[in-house]
Design a protein around this motif. Structure first.
Motif, PDB file in Angstrom:
ATOM      1  N   GLN A 101      39.699  41.131  39.365  1.00 20.27           N
ATOM      2  CA  GLN A 101      40.938  40.768  40.050  1.00 20.27           C
ATOM      3  C   GLN A 101      41.202  41.674  41.246  1.00 20.27           C
ATOM      4  O   GLN A 101      41.537  41.208  42.346  1.00 20.27           O
ATOM      5  N   LEU A 102      41.064  42.977  41.054  1.00 19.59           N
ATOM      6  CA  LEU A 102      41.324  43.915  42.127  1.00 19.59           C
ATOM      7  C   LEU A 102      40.321  43.749  43.274  1.00 19.59           C
ATOM      8  O   LEU A 102      40.691  43.826  44.453  1.00 19.59           O
ATOM      9  N   THR A 103      39.057  43.527  42.931  1.00 18.58           N
ATOM     10  CA  THR A 103      38.044  43.308  43.961  1.00 18.58           C
ATOM     11  C   THR A 103      38.350  42.061  44.767  1.00 18.58           C
ATOM     12  O   THR A 103      38.212  42.042  46.000  1.00 18.58           O
ATOM     13  N   THR A 104      38.789  41.007  44.090  1.00 19.68           N
ATOM     14  CA  THR A 104      39.137  39.764  44.786  1.00 19.68           C
ATOM     15  C   THR A 104      40.273  39.989  45.776  1.00 19.68           C
ATOM     16  O   THR A 104      40.221  39.548  46.929  1.00 19.68           O
ATOM     17  N   ILE A 105      41.327  40.686  45.331  1.00 27.34           N
ATOM     18  CA  ILE A 105      42.463  40.970  46.220  1.00 27.34           C
ATOM     19  C   ILE A 105      42.013  41.797  47.410  1.00 27.34           C
ATOM     20  O   ILE A 105      42.396  41.542  48.559  1.00 27.34           O
ATOM     21  N   ASP A 106      41.183  42.808  47.160  1.00 32.61           N
ATOM     22  CA  ASP A 106      40.716  43.654  48.249  1.00 32.61           C
ATOM     23  C   ASP A 106      39.895  42.854  49.250  1.00 32.61           C
ATOM     24  O   ASP A 106      40.015  43.052  50.464  1.00 32.61           O
TER      25      ASP A 106
END
Length: 300
Positions: A101-106
């Protein structure tokens, strides 16, 4: 000084969820340097532990939008503002899913994510999340291990006390190499030690409208963190600070601006953000406050 603002996430603001993307765009256009979320699940009817040293939970926490969804929405409609969390309760999340999730947002935001993590304070929320609260520190440490592996290695593999990731290819990495900046919250000795060893920065808190002491709130604790970082073989000056400025129903724009100026001038804080959720439940009113705060600090 970079000044940011919390996205509309709690209370009456959450009921205007359709305006979140407009808020993000317009706040950035006003000059907001960052946009932030927090992590609450609900307000327990009979809390065994209250919020911020009280025996109650703010009514605003009864109405909550998901922080990761908000960050993704803001990432999609902005270009320059950093995207931060202060904080996400890392022990609640399976780390592999959390890392994705965090990688996608970044990636959506082009490398603008600041990952702020903590452990929370509500036993009732931990029960609802299905996570033993007395394991929160160990789970945070293990989550940090998984995030580091997920973001910097391929294949990724992890075997820990709480989670296991068999050797697997994870080729999608964050946009900012080698990983997004990682911030941690907390004042307790174990939290200070963790920040010193593992974080890129610390997330202190100040209350606007109350007595703000830059030494007690920022420079004193940060000196202790940096000394422990030095003892751990890290560069103490490489650790950053992002100050969260909380408000209340009676807070004024000048109260906020005063804290920001003192944090900048007396504590050397270069990045802070304001959470105006207790001042207004209206998104348009919140945008007006953002503009007035930016103007007032700019004049100072």
């Amino acid at each position: 000084m970079r000044i940011g603002f919390a996205l509309p996430q709690f209370g009456a603001q959450a009921l205007q969820a359709g305006h979140v993307t407009r808020f993000a765009r317009e706040a950035e256009a006003l000059g907001a340097g960052s946009l932030w979320v927090a992590d609450r699940l609900f307000a327990a009817v009979d809390p065994s532990v209250g919020y911020a040293g009280t025996d109650t939970v703010p009514e605003e926490f009864r109405t909550v939008l998901d922080p990761l969804a908000l960050l993704a929405a803001a990432a999609a409609v902005t270009d320059r503002a950093l995207l931060g969390s202060s904080v996400l309760n890392a022990p609640w999340y399976p780390p592999a899913l959390f890392a994705r999730q965090l990688t996608t947002i970044d990636r959506i935001g082009g490398g603008r994510l600041l990952v702020g993590l903590g452990t929370g304070w509500s036993p009732e929320e931990y029960r609802a999340a299905g996570v033993p609260m007395d394991e929160r520190g160990a789970r945070l440490d293990e989550c940090l291990d998984v995030l580091d592996a997920w973001w910097t290695t391929d294949p990724v593999e992890h075997r820990g006390a709480h989670w296991e990731i068999p050797a697997a290819h994870v080729r999608l990495k964050p946009a900012r190499a080698p990983r997004p900046p990682l911030y941690l919250a907390g004042f307790a000795p174990r939290a200070v030690e963790r920040i010193a060893r593992r974080a890129d920065g610390w997330l202190p808190i100040a209350a606007a409208g109350g007595k703000f002491d830059p030494e007690a709130a920022v420079t004193g604790p940060m000196a202790r963190i940096r000394e422990q970082a030095r003892l751990a073989g890290r560069d103490p000056q490489a650790l950053d600070v992002v100050l969260r400025v909380n408000t209340s129903s009676g807070t004024t724009v000048e109260d906020i601006a005063g804290v920001l100026r003192r944090a900048r001038d007396e504590a050397g804080v270069e990045h802070a953000f304001v959470d105006p959720m207790y001042m207004t439940g209206d998104v348009d009113r919140c945008l007006e406050l953002c503009g007035r705060v930016l103007e007032s600090v700019g004049r100072g």
